[in-house]
Design an enzyme around this catalytic site. Structure first.
Site, short mmCIF file in Angstrom:
data_model
loop_
_atom_site.label_atom_id
_atom_site.label_comp_id
_atom_site.label_asym_id
_atom_site.label_seq_id
_atom_site.Cartn_x
_atom_site.Cartn_y
_atom_site.Cartn_z
N LYS A 167 0.83 -1.28 -0.06
CA LYS A 167 0.09 -0.29 0.10
C LYS A 167 0.79 1.38 0.14
CE LYS A 167 -3.99 -2.19 0.65
NZ LYS A 167 -3.59 -3.46 0.55
C1 LIG Z 1 -4.05 -4.78 0.20
C2 LIG Z 1 -3.37 -6.04 0.07
C3 LIG Z 1 -3.54 -6.94 -1.00
C4 LIG Z 1 -4.77 -6.74 -1.96
O1 LIG Z 1 -4.46 -5.94 -2.85
P1 LIG Z 1 -5.87 -5.45 -3.78
O2 LIG Z 1 -5.30 -4.17 -4.62
O3 LIG Z 1 -6.93 -4.78 -2.63
O4 LIG Z 1 -6.40 -6.46 -4.36
C5 LIG Z 1 -2.62 -8.06 -1.13
N1 LIG Z 1 -1.81 -8.04 0.05
C6 LIG Z 1 -1.35 -7.39 0.91
C7 LIG Z 1 -0.40 -7.50 1.81
C8 LIG Z 1 -2.18 -6.16 1.09
O5 LIG Z 1 -2.28 -5.29 1.88
#
Ligand SMILES: *Cc1c(COP(=O)(O)O)cnc(C)c1O
Length: 492
Positions: A112
């Site tokens: 993120k």
């Molecule tokens: C948010 C997240 C995901 C999923 O990603 P999306 O874009 O919501 O599909 C996968 N792994 C981690 C560690 C995340 O923080």
């Protein structure tokens, strides 16, 4: 040429990039999408030599056409700096003939950070461009990683407030402490009695509430979103897929034009959609492999054409993917419906009303770029152990879901890039017990040292920071009291 954004639910709604970033969600509840996905205008030959920041500019300038060169470069430089613990920003690690694209070297050690370290800058720049004098209130629902990354990005950013909602029992201990210890005069964190989908629906309802918007306006506030419904999150995520492909070329791992598969551990469908945009821009990607955990609503959708959220919500060891309503899927639905906003709206209303919808045969045919797979809890743990025993490399639970799916469905004839979305330190308990059951009874924090020894890596700064930090946030609320809570926090 200027690129405009339109709503997935009403083709008459049109916005510039900065307007779309500022508002987050379109006024009709739809998501902003670019009118067309631009073709990359820099040859791979050139991209091969570029730094991450240069690649970011080359890609993002084509999406954010109303930003000046100076504005965009300033945003990029402020985002991708020493907050990342490596100059490469996103190292591509080759293990066992697979490439793990490590997206977790930012401030909160999850992917993120890739988008949320730049979003505050894009947003404040957008506010200036549109002469907004309101204070911008970022409302965010999190399954664990978005919340911390958003707060880290927005903490003490002038002209903004941020309020984060997370499911009280749906995040790891490290994630919870990361959020509860966040500093900053403008941040608030609330644990809700419910799951991530409740949090996300509650936030979306506030965005769509016209009366509430008016009340806020009168007090000098306006909402925006740090969730991946904001186009300002999606666009920065396209960058690392372009960068990864260019690096594979630069390192002679692939031939010019050779296609690769991309495997993405998926929850809200934002990360994999960014990979799809990269493909549409011209990056030679073959299959976009959508990897799910036991909440495999997307796997079933890709298999049957029916999206059905009416099912048991499972709490897994990969909590950031514990999601039954993948909000970014709407952007793909819109594309495969032939950019038909009426059809998209109809399906999304069915989802809200009945919890399910079915796409047409014609739409299903357009999903051929995608493949789906999933990993059970047992398979996830086995994959962590398998990769560790074979290579010494320690992956987190989310990455393990993708790694398992890659092994199951990708075959040997194509190179695969796995999006490695979190540091194993963030999910230390699940990862260490997967490696050795003997760790089962141990305290999560005690295991951090063991992980250093086992993985032969240093403890990330993000972990050191929370070990002796003070807990600052203890607010909780019921899932149906989110609006009241927001009003309390803002004092209205
Ligand atoms: C948010 C997240 C995901 C999923 O990603 P999306 O874009 O919501 O599909 C996968 N792994 C981690 C560690 C995340 O923080």
């Amino acid at each position: 040429m200027d690129l405009y954004y339109k709503s997935t639910r009403d083709s008459n709604v049109k916005a510039t990039a900065s307007e779309a970033i500022l508002t987050g969600l379109a006024p009709d509840g739809g998501l902003f999408v670019p009118e067309s996905i631009p073709a990359l205008d820099v040859p791979l030959e050139k991209l091969k030599k570029m730094s991450y920041q240069e690649t970011a500019y080359a890609v993002m300038k084509q999406f954010l056409t109303d930003f000046t060169e100076e504005e965009l470069k300033r945003c990029i430089d402020k985002a991708y700096d020493e907050k990342f613990d490596t100059e490469e920003i996103v190292p591509l690690v080759k293990m066992d003939n697979t490439y793990y694209l490590e997206l977790f070297h930012g401030a909160t050690i999850a992917f993120k950070d890739m988008a949320l370290s730049i979003l505050p800058h894009l947003l404040t720049t957008s506010a200036k461009k549109n002469r907004t004098s309101n204070e911008i209130v970022i409302l965010t629902a999190t399954s664990g990683d978005t919340g911390k990354a958003a707060m880290a990005g927005f903490a003490d950013v002038e002209g903004t407030r941020i309020i984060v909602f997370y499911p009280k029992d749906g995040v790891s201990k490290v994630q919870k402490l990361q959020m509860a210890t966040q500093k900053g005069k403008n941040v608030a964190v609330v644990a809700i009695h419910g799951n991530f989908d409740n949090a996300q629906s509650g936030v979306k309802a506030m965005f769509e509430d016209k009366a509430l918007a008016k009340e806020l306006e009168e007090k000098g506030y306006q909402f925006s979103s740090a969730n991946s419904i904001n186009i300002g999150r999606l666009v920065p995520q396209v960058v690392y897929y372009v960068y990864a492909y260019a690096k594979l070329l630069e390192n002679d791992e692939i031939q010019e034009g050779e296609t690769v598969n991309v495997v993405v551990p998926t929850g809200n469908f934002g990360n994999i959609l960014a990979a799809y945009y990269a493909k549409k821009m011209g990056i030679p990607i073959d299959k976009l492999v959508c990897a799910s955990n036991e909440n495999k609503v997307l796997f079933d959708f890709l298999k049957t054409g029916i999206y059905d959220r009416n099912r048991q919500f499972v709490l897994t060891s990969s909590p950031s993917m514990d999601i039954l309503i993948s909000s970014n899927l709407e952007r793909l639905i819109y594309l495969i419906a032939g950019e038909d906003s009426k059809k998209t709206k109809e399906l999304m209303e069915a989802l809200k009303r009945d919890g399910k919808y079915e796409i047409t045969e014609n739409m299903r045919r357009k999903l051929s770029d995608f493949a789906g797979g999933y990993a059970t809890e047992e398979q996830t743990a086995e994959e962590i152990k398998r990769v560790y025993e074979k290579t010494g490399y320690v992956i987190d639970t989310h990455t393990a879901v993708a790694s398992h799916v890659c092994k199951e469905i990708c075959g040997d004839d194509k190179k695969c890039v796995i999006a490695s979305t979190a540091s194993p330190y963030k999910f230390v308990k699940s990862v260490m017990t997967a490696i050795d059951k003997a760790y089962e009874g141990e305290d999560e924090f005690a295991l951090l040292e063991n992980m250093c020894n086992v993985s032969k890596t240093e403890m990330p700064q993000a972990i050191k920071d929370i070990l002796d930090a003070e807990v600052l946030h203890r607010t909780e609320c019921d899932a149906d009291k989110m609006e009241e809570t927001v009003k309390n926090i803002l004092g209205i």
